[in-house]
Motif scaffolding. Structure first.
Motif, PDB file in Angstrom:
ATOM      1  N   LEU B  93     102.242  84.561   4.431  1.00  0.00           N
ATOM      2  CA  LEU B  93     103.095  83.845   3.714  1.00  0.00           C
ATOM      3  C   LEU B  93     104.210  83.488   4.745  1.00  0.00           C
ATOM      4  O   LEU B  93     104.865  82.615   4.494  1.00  0.00           O
ATOM      5  CB  LEU B  93     103.309  84.591   2.551  1.00  0.00           C
ATOM      6  N   GLY B  94     104.448  84.379   5.638  1.00  0.00           N
ATOM      7  CA  GLY B  94     105.416  84.023   6.561  1.00  0.00           C
ATOM      8  C   GLY B  94     105.063  83.000   7.803  1.00  0.00           C
ATOM      9  O   GLY B  94     106.003  82.870   8.437  1.00  0.00           O
ATOM     10  N   LEU B  95     103.981  82.632   7.754  1.00  0.00           N
ATOM     11  CA  LEU B  95     103.410  81.747   8.779  1.00  0.00           C
ATOM     12  C   LEU B  95     103.171  80.319   8.216  1.00  0.00           C
ATOM     13  O   LEU B  95     103.092  80.203   6.982  1.00  0.00           O
ATOM     14  CB  LEU B  95     102.236  82.274   9.461  1.00  0.00           C
ATOM     15  N   THR B  96     103.431  79.343   9.074  1.00  0.00           N
ATOM     16  CA  THR B  96     103.095  77.836   8.577  1.00  0.00           C
ATOM     17  C   THR B  96     101.468  77.632   8.185  1.00  0.00           C
ATOM     18  O   THR B  96     100.866  78.539   8.509  1.00  0.00           O
ATOM     19  CB  THR B  96     103.664  76.913   9.560  1.00  0.00           C
ATOM     20  N   VAL B  97     101.324  76.528   7.716  1.00  0.00           N
ATOM     21  CA  VAL B  97     100.063  76.487   7.289  1.00  0.00           C
ATOM     22  C   VAL B  97      99.062  76.258   8.796  1.00  0.00           C
ATOM     23  O   VAL B  97      98.185  76.954   9.008  1.00  0.00           O
ATOM     24  CB  VAL B  97      99.923  74.957   6.581  1.00  0.00           C
ATOM     25  N   HIS B  98      99.646  75.538   9.760  1.00  0.00           N
ATOM     26  CA  HIS B  98      99.195  75.407  11.128  1.00  0.00           C
ATOM     27  C   HIS B  98      98.823  76.581  11.779  1.00  0.00           C
ATOM     28  O   HIS B  98      98.009  77.125  12.347  1.00  0.00           O
ATOM     29  CB  HIS B  98      99.934  74.550  11.878  1.00  0.00           C
ATOM     30  N   GLN B  99      99.878  77.768  11.749  1.00  0.00           N
ATOM     31  CA  GLN B  99      99.927  79.016  12.216  1.00  0.00           C
ATOM     32  C   GLN B  99      98.849  80.132  11.516  1.00  0.00           C
ATOM     33  O   GLN B  99      98.314  80.680  12.389  1.00  0.00           O
ATOM     34  CB  GLN B  99     101.165  79.778  12.101  1.00  0.00           C
ATOM     35  N   ASN B 100      98.660  79.705  10.297  1.00  0.00           N
ATOM     36  CA  ASN B 100      97.394  80.728   9.673  1.00  0.00           C
ATOM     37  C   ASN B 100      96.314  79.981  10.252  1.00  0.00           C
ATOM     38  O   ASN B 100      95.313  80.756  10.686  1.00  0.00           O
ATOM     39  CB  ASN B 100      97.544  80.348   8.068  1.00  0.00           C
ATOM     40  N   LEU B 101      95.993  78.694  10.151  1.00  0.00           N
ATOM     41  CA  LEU B 101      94.754  78.223  10.566  1.00  0.00           C
ATOM     42  C   LEU B 101      94.484  78.407  12.239  1.00  0.00           C
ATOM     43  O   LEU B 101      93.261  78.870  12.465  1.00  0.00           O
ATOM     44  CB  LEU B 101      94.733  76.467  10.325  1.00  0.00           C
ATOM     45  N   ALA B 102      95.518  78.488  12.839  1.00  0.00           N
ATOM     46  CA  ALA B 102      95.234  78.709  14.375  1.00  0.00           C
ATOM     47  C   ALA B 102      94.998  80.174  14.337  1.00  0.00           C
ATOM     48  O   ALA B 102      94.248  80.330  15.485  1.00  0.00           O
ATOM     49  CB  ALA B 102      96.768  78.206  14.963  1.00  0.00           C
ATOM     50  N   PHE B 103      95.570  81.004  13.675  1.00  0.00           N
ATOM     51  CA  PHE B 103      95.345  82.502  13.907  1.00  0.00           C
ATOM     52  C   PHE B 103      93.751  82.694  13.725  1.00  0.00           C
ATOM     53  O   PHE B 103      92.940  83.193  14.588  1.00  0.00           O
ATOM     54  CB  PHE B 103      96.056  83.191  13.079  1.00  0.00           C
TER      55      PHE B 103
END
Lengths: 379, 250
Positions: B93-103
């Motif tokens: 939840l503390g990451l952006t949509v992009h950061q989640n997808l990137a992870f």
């Protein structure tokens, strides 16, 4: 060479912390806050303690000299930084004030103080030892000790001034730390304590989140395994721990003017190792909590033993012998010992290797247990 | 068992999963062909989620065996071939949509460019392109769900295990979801999906009705209707689940 898989996790945890201002504040501000609070509260020593002086001494004349007052000399030698002296004429009034808690102590010189002392020094017949009546409120040990020390110091100084030779003397040489101030001693300890506490707390809470939100299972359903996840966190927090240690040292140097004689990078490495142990402990403890609120319940068991037993404030030698083995089970003990030896005594790795080995062993044990604690979720 | 080359992506026989005294999955046989959309249907507690987790390799089996793409579980190599969307949001939840997808992209060793290209397509598909840099914690429940689906898709795995992917998704978007699923199917990839929505179940190639940890019926939606002589899948389902209980009462 291919990038180790766990670095993916490391990168994500860093991103997470970067986005989260609160955690960031905890990492950066909390250690400094802890240093200031403890540094200022403990660092000053005891000062301005109200002590009453009742001087009834009528003076006396040593052989071949004019009239003197020994009591006045002693009073003038009292450390007025520690003691705030207040003169009272009446002995009973002074005692009443100590009893009422208006003052910590009363120093009473009897009327024949100087003459008794003089006859005693000259071995005159009928002379007895001159006695200072010292009424002390001992309920506060620290204050009582400070007052006692101030009075003893004044006595010794006075004896020296009037030319009486003591039959024995002690010659103290500082092997280490000739100019060590409280903060010099304290900063290595607080480095270890702050890094331990914050790392454990942060991984504990973060990991309970990973478990409850389902992200942990989701990660485990990918090509990441338990080891990657634990190592990923370990890498993150060892770097953060080192950063915190640097920050504390910087503030310690700039604000508290601490002196460091050893190799600080060795100290940072020790702290980083402690952070690895702490984060593994945090992950391990997270398996005991089903919700984030439950994580709070284990906090006293994490913080207090480390606070009291690891030698941050008082030496492990001051802990009762039967309790001492527990000190050696608390991870910060080794980091406090090692970073102090490095920073205050300038010891190198050759002399602190036992601490390093202990920390490495703890890291190995806790990391393994942390990995296993994640695996058991696959029941 | 020779799983590979026989056309089955999932082959499970006699799956049992017990938690203490409770048996969540009780002797389940399941075969899903490559390139098929298979729907697992059943009430809460029927064992759908447990089945999905078993197929992901997240649970240790109490009995039976399962093969994914010819590899017998447990085998960590299957992880790369699976896109798992759990029932819970399971996002940072503390990451952006992009950061989640990137992870999730980075886990599967996608390059930065691959991640960005696929992310663009996926964000269009889940209809959240303008939310790329928003923290997931600030999104609504349905939006989070869509991001979660995108995270399961980013490494383009041959098998998708989706646990209720359409909960909280509005009907219009659900239609586009199914268009997307059909696209995946046309690429020869396989989807196992759990759902409550009977209208959705009708879009699957085959459906398995789960009840008390067992598969009580299986077949194409049309077949199941024929077998039971019912008008819709809901009634068909009821007629299957009612049967054993009637037998018990007798």
């Amino acid at each position: 060479m291919r990038k180790p898989h766990f670095l993916t996790v490391t990168k994500r945890v860093f991103r997470d912390l970067k986005n989260d201002k609160r955690s960031l504040a905890l990492i950066v501000i909390a250690p400094i806050f802890i240093m200031f609070v403890f540094g200022l509260a403990f660092g000053g020593g005891v000062k301005n303690v109200k002590v009453l002086v009742v001087n009834q001494d009528q003076g006396g004349a040593p052989v071949g000299a004019g009239s003197i007052s020994l009591s006045e000399k002693i009073i003038s030698n009292l450390d007025t930084e520690v003691l705030k002296l207040e003169y009272v004429d009446d002995r009973d009034a002074a005692l009443a004030m100590v009893e009422n808690g208006d003052a910590y102590a009363a120093i009473i010189f009897p009327p024949d103080f100087t003459s008794e002392a003089v006859s005693s020094m000259n071995d005159l017949p009928g002379g007895s030892t001159a006695t200072i009546e010292f009424q002390l409120d001992k309920s506060n040990i620290n204050v009582a000790n400070a007052i006692t020390k101030a009075v003893n110091d004044a006595l010794l100084a006075t004896i020296d001034q009037v030319g009486v030779q003591m039959p024995v003397s002690v010659d103290t040489v500082a092997v280490f730390g000739a100019d060590v101030k409280f903060m010099d001693f304290f900063v290595p300890g607080i480095m270890a304590f702050a890094v331990y506490m914050i790392t454990t707390l942060l991984t504990l809470v973060t990991f309970v989140g990973e478990r409850t939100s389902g992200t942990l299972q989701r990660m485990l359903a990918t090509t990441l395994n338990e080891r990657d996840i634990v190592l990923g966190y370990a890498a993150t927090f060892s770097l953060i721990g080192m950063g915190q240690a640097m920050l504390l040292l910087l503030v310690g140097t700039l604000v508290f003017d601490i002196t460091v004689v050893g190799n600080v990078f060795l100290a940072f490495l020790v702290i980083a190792l402690l952070a690895v142990v702490s984060q593994a402990l945090g992950i391990l403890l997270s398996s005991t909590a089903k919700r984030e609120a439950q994580a709070i319940q284990v906090l006293p068991f994490v913080v207090l033993p480390a606070f009291l037993l690891s030698g941050i404030f008082w030496p492990i030698e001051a802990i009762p012998a039967w309790l001492r083995p527990l000190s050696y089970l608390v991870p910060p003990t080794y980091a406090v010992d090692a970073s102090r030896a490095i920073m205050l005594k300038g010891y190198g790795i050759g002399k602190i290797w036992i601490d390093i080995v202990a920390l490495l062993a703890m890291a190995a044990i806790f990391l393994t247990l942390a990995v296993l604690s994640l695996s058991t979720r696959k029941d | 068992m020779d799983g590979d080359g026989n056309g089955y992506m999932v082959e499970a026989s006699g799956l049992v999963k017990r938690y203490g005294k409770f048996t969540a999955v009780d002797g389940l046989d399941l075969r899903v062909k490559k390139g098929e959309i298979y729907g697992l249907l059943g009430p809460n507690g029927a064992g759908k989620t447990t089945t999905i987790k078993i197929l992901c390799g997240l649970l240790r089996l109490s009995g039976g065996e399962a093969h994914i793409n010819g590899r017998q579980l447990p085998d960590h190599r299957i992880a790369a071939e699976i896109g798992y969307m759990p029932q819970e949001t399971a996002l940072y939840l503390g990451l952006t949509v992009h950061q989640n997808l990137a992870f999730f992209g980075e886990i599967f060793k996608l390059s930065k460019r691959e991640i960005e290209e696929r992310e663009k397509t996926l964000l269009e598909f889940i209809n959240l392109p303008e939310w790329r840099d928003e923290l997931v914690g600030n999104l609504s429940g349905g939006m989070k769900h869509r991001v979660s689906l995108a995270c399961a898709l980013i490494h383009q795995p041959p098998l998708l295990l989706l646990d209720e992917p359409t909960v909280g998704v509005d009907p219009e978007l659900r239609v586009s979801f199914w268009d997307y699923f059909n696209g995946i199917k046309r690429e020869g990839r396989t989807i196992v999906i759990t759902t409550h929505y009977m209208d959705e179940a009708g879009r699957c190639d085959r459906i398995g009705f789960m009840h008390n940890g067992r598969l009580v019926a299986e077949g194409e939606p049309g077949e199941l209707l024929q077998m039971t002589g019912t008008e819709n899948l809901e009634d068909a389902f009821m007629s299957f689940t009612a049967r054993p209980e009637v037998e018990v009462e007798r």
